[in-house]
Write an enzyme that holds these catalytic residues in place. Structure first.
Site, PDB file in Angstrom:
ATOM      1  N   PRO A   2      44.760  45.815  35.846  1.00  0.00           N
ATOM      2  CA  PRO A   2      45.218  47.074  35.253  1.00  0.00           C
ATOM      3  C   PRO A   2      44.438  47.089  33.832  1.00  0.00           C
ATOM      4  CG  PRO A   2      47.038  45.417  35.881  1.00  0.00           C
ATOM      5  CD  PRO A   2      45.700  44.683  35.859  1.00  0.00           C
ATOM      6  N   GLU A   3      43.968  48.060  33.670  1.00  0.00           N
ATOM      7  CA  GLU A   3      43.133  48.832  32.480  1.00  0.00           C
ATOM      8  C   GLU A   3      43.822  49.787  31.604  1.00  0.00           C
ATOM      9  OE1 GLU A   3      38.978  49.380  33.461  1.00  0.00           O
ATOM     10  OE2 GLU A   3      38.941  47.883  34.996  1.00  0.00           O
ATOM     11  N   ARG A 112      48.908  35.970  40.630  1.00  0.00           N
ATOM     12  CA  ARG A 112      48.306  34.843  40.046  1.00  0.00           C
ATOM     13  C   ARG A 112      48.636  34.333  38.890  1.00  0.00           C
ATOM     14  NH1 ARG A 112      42.428  37.661  40.773  1.00  0.00           N
ATOM     15  NH2 ARG A 112      41.739  35.979  39.352  1.00  0.00           N
TER      16      ARG A 112
END
Length: 274
Positions: A2-3, A112
Site C-alpha cells: 500500500p502506497e 505477513r
DNA sequence: CAGGCCCTGCTT
DNA sequence: AAGCAGGGCCTG
C-alpha cells in the site's frame, strides 16, 4: 505495497463511515503489531472513545480520537483496514485485531504481519520514528518542482533510492516510483544531481500525475491490496512498467527490463528512459 | 551505501 | 525446498 494512493483510498472509505462511532471493544490476536504499548494499555486508551476523523500523511493513517490519545497505523506490505457495517459471524483470514464499534466493526488484517500500530498523543508530534520526519506528500501543494530541484541538486544517490526515501517525498513506494520515472522518461539509475531543470519539472508532474491517477482508480491491486470495503483497486490496469518485465513498452514496444536498484525490483523501458 | 532483518504465502 | 515479494529500520 500500500502506497499513498492505496492508503488514501482506505482513508476515504473509513472517513465516510467511522467518525461519530465509538470503539466499544478491542480484540488483539497478535500483540507484537502494537509497537509502543501493551495490549492492555492499547485497549484502555482507545475503548469507549469516539472516532473523530481519519487522516493520512504519506503512508501513515491517523484515527483521531475524542480523547488524549489517538491511533496511528502503517500497513507496510500486507496490512488491511476494513469496516463492516454488519457484524458477520465469519472472520476473514489473517484478521489480527478487531475493533468492535458502536455500529459495525473495523478489522485490521495482515498476512505477513509486518504492519505497525501505535498509540500517539492526539495533538503534536507522534514520537514515532519516520512519521515526524516525513517530507511533503507527493499530492500536497507543498511538493513543488522548485522544492524537488533544491533537493536533487546536491544529491549523488540514484533517483530511485531518493524517491523511496520518505523524508524527501512522502507516499511513493516501489510501484509508483517505477511508474513516475517511466512517465518522466528517467532511468531509475540516474544520479539526482544529473537531472536538469526541465527534467525535474517533468518528474514533478509525473509524480503528481501517477499518484492522483492511482487515487482516482482506487489503488493498485497486484496481490494483496483491498480497500476499506474489501474490494480490489483498478489502477493495476494503468501500469506501464511495474510487473511488466519482458512485455512491450506501451509507448515504443521495446521490452521492459527488470533490474535491482536500491535493493528493490525495478522496471523500466531502456528505450524511453535515459 | 549496500545488505540484512522482519514475516508468510505463493511461485519456481 | 528455495526464492521472491518490499517498507522501514538497523548494522557494518
Amino acid at each position: 505495497m500500500p502506497e499513498l494512493p492505496e492508503v488514501e483510498t482506505v482513508r476515504r472509505y473509513l472517513q465516510n463511515h467511522l467518525p461519530g462511532k465509538s470503539i466499544q471493544k478491542i480484540e488483539i490476536f497478535l500483540p507484537r503489531l502494537i509497537k509502543n504499548a501493551t495490549p492492555q494499555q492499547f485497549a484502555a486508551a482507545l475503548e469507549n472513545k469516539k472516532i473523530k476523523s481519519v487522516e493520512r500523511r504519506g503512508k501513515y493513517l491517523f484515527l483521531h480520537m475524542d480523547g488524549s490519545q489517538s491511533l496511528l497505523i502503517h500497513l507496510r506490505m500486507t496490512g488491511r483496514l476494513t469496516y463492516e457495517e454488519e457484524n458477520s459471524s465469519v472472520l476473514p483470514r489473517f484478521s489480527r485485531i478487531i475493533f468492535q464499534l458502536t455500529q459495525g466493526r473495523m478489522l485490521y488484517g495482515d498476512v505477513r504481519t509486518l504492519g505497525c500500530l501505535w498509540l500517539i498523543p492526539s495533538v503534536g508530534l507522534t514520537g514515532v520514528k519516520g512519521c515526524d520526519t516525513l517530507g511533503p506528500d507527493g499530492t500536497s501543494p507543498n511538493f513543488t518542482a522548485v522544492y524537488l530541484r533544491q533537493k536533487l541538486k546536491n544529491n549523488t544517490r540514484t533517483i530511485k533510492s531518493f524517491l523511496l526515501d520518505q523524508t524527501n517525498v512522502a507516499g511513493l513506494g516501489n510501484i509508483y516510483v517505477d511508474e513516475a520515472l517511466f512517465a518522466a522518461q528517467i532511468i531509475p539509475l540516474r544520479r539526482c544531481n544529473r537531472i536538469g531543470n526541465k527534467t525535474t519539472v517533468r518528474l514533478h508532474d509525473a509524480i503528481v500525475r501517477v499518484l492522483e491517477e492511482g487515487i482516482m482508480y482506487g489503488g493498485t491491486t497486484i496481490r494483496d491490496f483491498i480497500n476499506g470495503s474489501g474490494k480490489e483497486g483498478k489502477n493495476q490496469h494503468n501500469l506501464c512498467v511495474y510487473g511488466r518485465e519482458g512485455r512491450p513498452c506501451p509507448v515504443c514496444g521495446t521490452e521492459i527490463v527488470y533490474i535491482k536498484v536500491a535493493g528493490r525490483g525495478t522496471h523500466y523501458c531502456p528505450q524511453c528512459q535515459k
